[in-house]
Each structure stands twice: as C-alpha cells, then as structure tokens.
Design a protein around this motif. Structure first.
Motif, PDB file in Angstrom:
ATOM      1  N   GLY A 175      19.676  51.080  67.212  1.00 56.63           N
ATOM      2  CA  GLY A 175      18.975  51.290  65.954  1.00 56.63           C
ATOM      3  C   GLY A 175      17.548  51.763  66.129  1.00 56.63           C
ATOM      4  N   ARG A 176      17.322  52.541  67.164  1.00 56.75           N
ATOM      5  CA  ARG A 176      15.948  52.930  67.479  1.00 56.75           C
ATOM      6  C   ARG A 176      15.345  53.860  66.435  1.00 56.75           C
ATOM      7  NH1 ARG A 176      13.591  49.240  69.082  1.00 56.75           N
ATOM      8  NH2 ARG A 176      15.221  48.484  67.772  1.00 56.75           N
ATOM      9  N   TRP A 177      16.148  54.728  65.815  1.00 58.11           N
ATOM     10  CA  TRP A 177      15.595  55.585  64.762  1.00 58.11           C
ATOM     11  C   TRP A 177      15.092  54.714  63.613  1.00 58.11           C
ATOM     12  CZ3 TRP A 177      13.071  59.513  63.355  1.00 58.11           C
ATOM     13  CH2 TRP A 177      13.028  59.923  62.024  1.00 58.11           C
ATOM     14  N   THR A 178      15.867  53.723  63.241  1.00 57.44           N
ATOM     15  CA  THR A 178      15.454  52.819  62.172  1.00 57.44           C
ATOM     16  C   THR A 178      14.175  52.088  62.573  1.00 57.44           C
ATOM     17  OG1 THR A 178      17.774  52.527  61.557  1.00 57.44           O
ATOM     18  CG2 THR A 178      16.220  50.940  60.667  1.00 57.44           C
ATOM     19  N   ALA A 179      14.070  51.696  63.816  1.00 61.50           N
ATOM     20  CA  ALA A 179      12.870  50.998  64.293  1.00 61.50           C
ATOM     21  C   ALA A 179      11.650  51.920  64.321  1.00 61.50           C
ATOM     22  CB  ALA A 179      13.124  50.391  65.667  1.00 61.50           C
ATOM     23  N   VAL A 180      11.873  53.208  64.551  1.00 61.17           N
ATOM     24  CA  VAL A 180      10.759  54.163  64.468  1.00 61.17           C
ATOM     25  C   VAL A 180      10.216  54.182  63.046  1.00 61.17           C
ATOM     26  CG1 VAL A 180      10.213  56.640  64.483  1.00 61.17           C
ATOM     27  CG2 VAL A 180      11.457  55.627  66.394  1.00 61.17           C
ATOM     28  N   LEU A 181      11.129  54.190  62.085  1.00 62.98           N
ATOM     29  CA  LEU A 181      10.718  54.245  60.686  1.00 62.98           C
ATOM     30  C   LEU A 181      10.148  52.918  60.196  1.00 62.98           C
ATOM     31  CD1 LEU A 181      13.763  56.188  59.239  1.00 62.98           C
ATOM     32  CD2 LEU A 181      11.466  57.092  59.641  1.00 62.98           C
ATOM     33  N   ILE A 182      10.890  51.841  60.429  1.00 60.09           N
ATOM     34  CA  ILE A 182      10.491  50.520  59.935  1.00 60.09           C
ATOM     35  C   ILE A 182       9.887  49.754  61.110  1.00 60.09           C
ATOM     36  CG2 ILE A 182      11.267  48.371  58.881  1.00 60.09           C
ATOM     37  CD1 ILE A 182      13.626  49.991  57.700  1.00 60.09           C
ATOM     38  N   LYS A 183       8.583  49.796  61.199  1.00 59.10           N
ATOM     39  CA  LYS A 183       7.898  49.168  62.324  1.00 59.10           C
ATOM     40  C   LYS A 183       7.625  47.687  62.067  1.00 59.10           C
ATOM     41  CE  LYS A 183       5.657  53.398  63.821  1.00 59.10           C
ATOM     42  NZ  LYS A 183       6.938  53.980  63.909  1.00 59.10           N
ATOM     43  N   ASN A 184       7.333  47.353  60.832  1.00 58.43           N
ATOM     44  CA  ASN A 184       6.906  46.009  60.488  1.00 58.43           C
ATOM     45  C   ASN A 184       7.960  45.331  59.616  1.00 58.43           C
ATOM     46  OD1 ASN A 184       5.670  43.802  59.034  1.00 58.43           O
ATOM     47  ND2 ASN A 184       3.685  44.594  59.713  1.00 58.43           N
ATOM     48  N   ILE A 185       8.684  44.395  60.177  1.00 60.02           N
ATOM     49  CA  ILE A 185       9.757  43.708  59.460  1.00 60.02           C
ATOM     50  C   ILE A 185       9.210  42.947  58.251  1.00 60.02           C
ATOM     51  CG2 ILE A 185      11.489  41.862  59.656  1.00 60.02           C
ATOM     52  CD1 ILE A 185      12.324  44.425  61.036  1.00 60.02           C
ATOM     53  N   ARG A 186       8.097  42.278  58.409  1.00 60.68           N
ATOM     54  CA  ARG A 186       7.517  41.508  57.296  1.00 60.68           C
ATOM     55  C   ARG A 186       7.214  42.423  56.117  1.00 60.68           C
ATOM     56  NH1 ARG A 186       5.175  36.519  57.123  1.00 60.68           N
ATOM     57  NH2 ARG A 186       5.080  36.466  59.390  1.00 60.68           N
ATOM     58  N   ALA A 187       6.589  43.567  56.376  1.00 55.48           N
ATOM     59  CA  ALA A 187       6.271  44.500  55.298  1.00 55.48           C
ATOM     60  C   ALA A 187       7.552  44.994  54.621  1.00 55.48           C
ATOM     61  CB  ALA A 187       5.464  45.676  55.839  1.00 55.48           C
ATOM     62  N   TRP A 188       8.570  45.280  55.419  1.00 56.86           N
ATOM     63  CA  TRP A 188       9.833  45.755  54.860  1.00 56.86           C
ATOM     64  C   TRP A 188      10.479  44.693  53.968  1.00 56.86           C
ATOM     65  CZ3 TRP A 188      12.165  50.154  53.968  1.00 56.86           C
ATOM     66  CH2 TRP A 188      13.518  50.158  53.629  1.00 56.86           C
ATOM     67  N   THR A 189      10.467  43.453  54.413  1.00 53.68           N
ATOM     68  CA  THR A 189      11.121  42.401  53.634  1.00 53.68           C
ATOM     69  C   THR A 189      10.332  42.055  52.377  1.00 53.68           C
ATOM     70  OG1 THR A 189      10.065  40.619  54.898  1.00 53.68           O
ATOM     71  CG2 THR A 189      12.239  41.376  55.650  1.00 53.68           C
ATOM     72  N   ARG A 190       9.079  42.404  52.335  1.00 50.34           N
ATOM     73  CA  ARG A 190       8.244  42.133  51.154  1.00 50.34           C
ATOM     74  C   ARG A 190       8.110  43.353  50.253  1.00 50.34           C
ATOM     75  NH1 ARG A 190       3.461  38.379  53.698  1.00 50.34           N
ATOM     76  NH2 ARG A 190       4.816  36.593  54.087  1.00 50.34           N
ATOM     77  N   ALA A 191       8.877  44.369  50.529  1.00 48.68           N
ATOM     78  CA  ALA A 191       8.826  45.605  49.750  1.00 48.68           C
ATOM     79  C   ALA A 191       9.256  45.350  48.310  1.00 48.68           C
ATOM     80  CB  ALA A 191       9.742  46.656  50.378  1.00 48.68           C
ATOM     81  N   PRO A 192       8.808  46.215  47.416  1.00 48.37           N
ATOM     82  CA  PRO A 192       9.304  46.095  46.044  1.00 48.37           C
ATOM     83  C   PRO A 192      10.830  46.192  46.053  1.00 48.37           C
ATOM     84  CG  PRO A 192       7.641  47.845  46.246  1.00 48.37           C
ATOM     85  CD  PRO A 192       7.935  47.344  47.617  1.00 48.37           C
ATOM     86  N   ALA A 193      11.449  45.594  45.086  1.00 47.88           N
ATOM     87  CA  ALA A 193      12.922  45.582  45.023  1.00 47.88           C
ATOM     88  C   ALA A 193      13.428  46.963  44.621  1.00 47.88           C
ATOM     89  CB  ALA A 193      13.396  44.519  44.042  1.00 47.88           C
ATOM     90  N   CYS A 194      13.328  47.900  45.531  1.00 49.75           N
ATOM     91  CA  CYS A 194      13.775  49.268  45.280  1.00 49.75           C
ATOM     92  C   CYS A 194      15.140  49.479  45.925  1.00 49.75           C
ATOM     93  CB  CYS A 194      12.768  50.264  45.841  1.00 49.75           C
ATOM     94  SG  CYS A 194      11.148  50.147  45.039  1.00 49.75           S
ATOM     95  N   GLU A 195      15.893  50.375  45.346  1.00 52.35           N
ATOM     96  CA  GLU A 195      17.262  50.610  45.807  1.00 52.35           C
ATOM     97  C   GLU A 195      17.297  51.429  47.098  1.00 52.35           C
ATOM     98  OE1 GLU A 195      21.276  52.914  44.304  1.00 52.35           O
ATOM     99  OE2 GLU A 195      19.825  52.242  42.825  1.00 52.35           O
ATOM    100  N   VAL A 196      18.150  50.985  48.003  1.00 48.24           N
ATOM    101  CA  VAL A 196      18.455  51.758  49.199  1.00 48.24           C
ATOM    102  C   VAL A 196      19.906  52.179  49.037  1.00 48.24           C
ATOM    103  CG1 VAL A 196      18.671  51.748  51.716  1.00 48.24           C
ATOM    104  CG2 VAL A 196      16.852  50.439  50.618  1.00 48.24           C
ATOM    105  N   GLY A 197      20.102  53.385  48.529  1.00 45.10           N
ATOM    106  CA  GLY A 197      21.447  53.881  48.249  1.00 45.10           C
ATOM    107  C   GLY A 197      21.990  54.742  49.372  1.00 45.10           C
TER     108      GLY A 197
END
Length: 137
Positions: free
Chosen positions: A14-36
């Motif tokens: 999952g390295r491409w995803t890790a390049v994009l999402i560097k900070n897990i805490r920030a990702w989990t606190r993101a606004p409740a937006c849809e990932v379709g």
C-alpha cells in the motif's frame, strides 16, 4: 495512534496510499466526506491505470496510452500532459498539486475535498471514455 502511524510508515504494501496519506491521525479526523468509486482508485492506485491493469493481465503494456510512460496513478494525476488543463484548473483553486500535498489540501475543508474528488472523477471518466484502458489493435 502512534503505534498505528509507525506501522503505517514501516509497511511494505500500500505504498502509493502511504505516499498520499502520510498522517493517519489527520486522515481519521477528516470531515465525513465520501470516498467513492473514483477516489478509491486514486487512493489505492488500483483501477483505471494501465500499470495496474498490466499486473492484473488485462492489458499488454503498463505504458500510458496517451503519452507512453508508466501509466500509474501518480502519472495520471500529476504528470500526464493529456490532463494538464484539468490539473491547472484545480491548481488555480488549490495551489500546486503533488502527491505529497493533495491529501493535506483535501482535509482542510469539505469544499476542497469536493474539488479534488471532482478532478479525480473527471480524469478517470475521461480515461475510460477515450479508450485509454484497452489495447489498441
């Protein structure tokens, strides 16, 4: 959260995803937006990308049908000259786009999330509609 972040950074898949999402805490606190459907392809690199389709045995070459270089997600959204106009339009609204910065911008507010989601969907729909995902005979 710290242990999760450390595992995320040390992972080998999952390295491409890790390049994009560097900070897990920030990702989990993101606004409740849809990932379709389309954002999932962008975030994983699995989907309408010739490099991925090549690995899956669906196309004969991993090269972009539009410009001949490796057709992965990074190329599609940040480098492919075919999508330069779309990329510039989004850059004019968000600032310079890169794999390192795009998620941080998306997480700032729901409006920016929507801008990126629309960009991703537009590019992937265009690739599909233009036949970029099949081998030309």
């Amino acid at each position: 959260m710290l242990a999760w972040q450390q595992r995320w950074e040390a992972g080998t898949t999952g390295r491409w995803t890790a390049v994009l999402i560097k900070n897990i805490r920030a990702w989990t606190r993101a606004p409740a937006c849809e990932v379709g459907f389309f954002l999932t392809q962008f975030l994983t690199g699995h989907g309408y990308f010739r490099s991925y389709l090549f690995v899956m045995g669906k196309v004969a070459s991993p090269k972009c049908a539009l410009c001949g270089v490796n057709g992965d997600a990074k190329h599609t959204f940040f480098q492919c000259l075919h999508f330069q106009e779309e990329r510039e339009e989004v850059s004019n609204r968000l600032g310079e786009l890169s794999a390192d910065s795009i998620i941080g911008k998306m997480l700032m507010k729901e409006e920016l999330w929507s801008i990126v989601a629309s960009y991703v969907e537009g590019v992937l729909r265009q690739k599909k509609n233009e036949g970029c995902l099949i081998d030309q005979l």
